[in-house]
Design a protein around this motif. Structure first.
Motif, mmCIF file in Angstrom:
data_model
loop_
_atom_site.group_PDB
_atom_site.id
_atom_site.type_symbol
_atom_site.label_atom_id
_atom_site.label_comp_id
_atom_site.label_asym_id
_atom_site.label_seq_id
_atom_site.Cartn_x
_atom_site.Cartn_y
_atom_site.Cartn_z
ATOM 1 N N ALA A 170 0.831 -1.216 0.000
ATOM 2 C CA ALA A 170 0.000 0.000 0.000
ATOM 3 C C ALA A 170 0.861 1.260 0.000
ATOM 4 O O ALA A 170 1.733 1.420 0.850
ATOM 5 C CB ALA A 170 -0.918 -0.004 1.215
ATOM 6 N N PRO A 171 0.620 2.155 -0.951
ATOM 7 C CA PRO A 171 1.370 3.417 -0.962
ATOM 8 C C PRO A 171 0.775 4.402 0.049
ATOM 9 O O PRO A 171 -0.326 4.203 0.553
ATOM 10 C CB PRO A 171 1.155 3.918 -2.397
ATOM 11 C CG PRO A 171 -0.174 3.345 -2.798
ATOM 12 C CD PRO A 171 -0.315 2.028 -2.067
ATOM 13 N N ALA A 172 1.526 5.431 0.312
ATOM 14 C CA ALA A 172 1.045 6.549 1.139
ATOM 15 C C ALA A 172 0.602 6.141 2.535
ATOM 16 O O ALA A 172 -0.317 6.713 3.097
ATOM 17 C CB ALA A 172 -0.093 7.289 0.426
ATOM 18 N N ARG A 173 1.254 5.139 3.088
ATOM 19 C CA ARG A 173 1.016 4.781 4.490
ATOM 20 C C ARG A 173 2.363 4.728 5.178
ATOM 21 O O ARG A 173 3.356 4.293 4.589
ATOM 22 C CB ARG A 173 0.357 3.403 4.613
ATOM 23 C CG ARG A 173 -1.073 3.354 4.137
ATOM 24 C CD ARG A 173 -1.663 1.974 4.353
ATOM 25 N NE ARG A 173 -2.281 1.876 5.670
ATOM 26 C CZ ARG A 173 -3.018 0.846 6.057
ATOM 27 N NH1 ARG A 173 -3.219 -0.170 5.263
ATOM 28 N NH2 ARG A 173 -3.553 0.817 7.252
ATOM 29 N N LEU B 79 7.042 -8.799 6.884
ATOM 30 C CA LEU B 79 7.345 -7.964 8.049
ATOM 31 C C LEU B 79 8.695 -7.268 7.890
ATOM 32 O O LEU B 79 8.844 -6.094 8.245
ATOM 33 C CB LEU B 79 7.360 -8.816 9.322
ATOM 34 C CG LEU B 79 6.034 -9.079 10.005
ATOM 35 C CD1 LEU B 79 6.228 -10.028 11.186
ATOM 36 C CD2 LEU B 79 5.389 -7.785 10.475
ATOM 37 N N THR B 80 9.661 -7.988 7.364
ATOM 38 C CA THR B 80 10.994 -7.414 7.155
ATOM 39 C C THR B 80 10.922 -6.203 6.236
ATOM 40 O O THR B 80 11.556 -5.169 6.488
ATOM 41 C CB THR B 80 11.956 -8.471 6.574
ATOM 42 O OG1 THR B 80 12.039 -9.577 7.473
ATOM 43 C CG2 THR B 80 13.349 -7.888 6.363
ATOM 44 N N ARG B 81 10.136 -6.307 5.174
ATOM 45 C CA ARG B 81 9.983 -5.181 4.251
ATOM 46 C C ARG B 81 9.396 -3.959 4.949
ATOM 47 O O ARG B 81 9.815 -2.823 4.709
ATOM 48 C CB ARG B 81 9.105 -5.584 3.068
ATOM 49 C CG ARG B 81 9.798 -6.526 2.104
ATOM 50 C CD ARG B 81 8.940 -6.837 0.913
ATOM 51 N NE ARG B 81 8.569 -5.637 0.189
ATOM 52 C CZ ARG B 81 7.628 -5.592 -0.744
ATOM 53 N NH1 ARG B 81 6.954 -6.680 -1.062
ATOM 54 N NH2 ARG B 81 7.336 -4.462 -1.370
ATOM 55 N N ILE B 82 8.422 -4.188 5.830
ATOM 56 C CA ILE B 82 7.828 -3.061 6.566
ATOM 57 C C ILE B 82 8.854 -2.427 7.493
ATOM 58 O O ILE B 82 8.977 -1.198 7.569
ATOM 59 C CB ILE B 82 6.583 -3.530 7.361
ATOM 60 C CG1 ILE B 82 5.472 -3.975 6.401
ATOM 61 C CG2 ILE B 82 6.083 -2.404 8.271
ATOM 62 C CD1 ILE B 82 4.285 -4.632 7.090
ATOM 63 N N VAL B 83 9.611 -3.261 8.207
ATOM 64 C CA VAL B 83 10.627 -2.742 9.131
ATOM 65 C C VAL B 83 11.700 -1.978 8.360
ATOM 66 O O VAL B 83 12.113 -0.876 8.760
ATOM 67 C CB VAL B 83 11.243 -3.886 9.968
ATOM 68 C CG1 VAL B 83 12.417 -3.376 10.802
ATOM 69 C CG2 VAL B 83 10.189 -4.528 10.875
ATOM 70 N N GLU B 84 12.150 -2.546 7.243
ATOM 71 C CA GLU B 84 13.158 -1.856 6.422
ATOM 72 C C GLU B 84 12.643 -0.505 5.930
ATOM 73 O O GLU B 84 13.384 0.491 5.923
ATOM 74 C CB GLU B 84 13.548 -2.731 5.225
ATOM 75 C CG GLU B 84 14.390 -3.933 5.601
ATOM 76 C CD GLU B 84 14.593 -4.900 4.443
ATOM 77 O OE1 GLU B 84 15.536 -5.705 4.527
ATOM 78 O OE2 GLU B 84 13.809 -4.859 3.468
ATOM 79 N N GLU B 85 11.391 -0.480 5.535
ATOM 80 C CA GLU B 85 10.776 0.771 5.080
ATOM 81 C C GLU B 85 10.763 1.789 6.222
ATOM 82 O O GLU B 85 11.027 2.984 6.018
ATOM 83 C CB GLU B 85 9.355 0.484 4.597
ATOM 84 C CG GLU B 85 8.672 1.645 3.924
ATOM 85 C CD GLU B 85 7.285 1.272 3.407
ATOM 86 O OE1 GLU B 85 6.346 2.051 3.648
ATOM 87 O OE2 GLU B 85 7.157 0.208 2.770
#
Length: 199
Positions: A76-79, A132-138
């Motif tokens: 999801a963009p813009a979050r 989850l890793t992608r979210i944390v990296e972001e």
């Protein structure tokens, strides 16, 4: 009545799910699946070489539905990363809870199948921790999170929320206090990840 010309792997998996719901994993057979489809059991075996392969495919399909829902949150963009993490954990919990409460017979069946299909489950867990890793990296890139090793942190977040997604805890998900307990765990994890928490 289905013919072998129109028989697809997806249709077989749908029928297998129906048979599993009706008979349970101990009694469901490939012959039962073939009967629902109106074909010979040999036709089913042309798509899935063994009963175990069919059961693994059904399990992968079931777990894959959750992966798709969660992937939409990751993409999801813009979050913000915090919003994504909170939404991802809530979606995982709600999806598992809905499966347990909405179709308890099928949920019980999949709880059995999951123990048989350890390779499928391992792949599923790798996919979830990868998301989850992608979210944390972001979050690290955006200056929201402090996480020197995002993969390790993602695994820790997954493990810390185990009570809200592991089917072994399904009986607890009906407790009136479970939503408050879930929010408390999420808030604790987020507080630990926020850059502002590091002095």
């Amino acid at each position: 009545m289905t013919t072998t010309e129109t028989l697809t792997a997806e249709r077989i998996l749908e029928a297998t799910e129906e048979v599993l719901r009706r008979y349970g994993p101990a009694k469901a057979t490939v012959v039962d699946v073939a009967r629902v489809l109106g074909v010979s059991h040999g036709s089913v075996y042309r798509h899935f070489r063994t009963k175990a392969a069919l059961r693994e495919a059904v399990t992968a399909r079931w777990l894959g539905r959750t992966e798709v829902l969660l992937s939409e949150i990751v993409e999801a963009p813009a979050r913000s990363a915090e919003e994504k993490l909170r939404a991802w954990l809530a979606c995982l919990f709600e999806t598992k809870r809905h499966k347990a409460g909405g179709d308890p017979e099928l949920f019980a069946t999949y709880s059995v199948l999951i123990t048989e299909a350890s390779g499928v489950v391992d792949e599923h867990l790798v996919t979830l921790v990868g998301q989850l890793t992608r979210i944390v990296e972001e979050g690290v890139r955006g200056g929201e999170f402090e996480a020197p090793e995002p993969v390790v942190v993602a695994q820790a977040v997954f493990d810390a929320t185990d009570r809200f997604h592991d089917p072994v805890h399904a009986p607890e998900w009906r407790r009136p206090s479970i939503d408050d307990e879930f929010r408390a765990v999420c808030e604790l994890l987020l507080r630990g990840l926020r850059v502002s928490a590091v002095s």
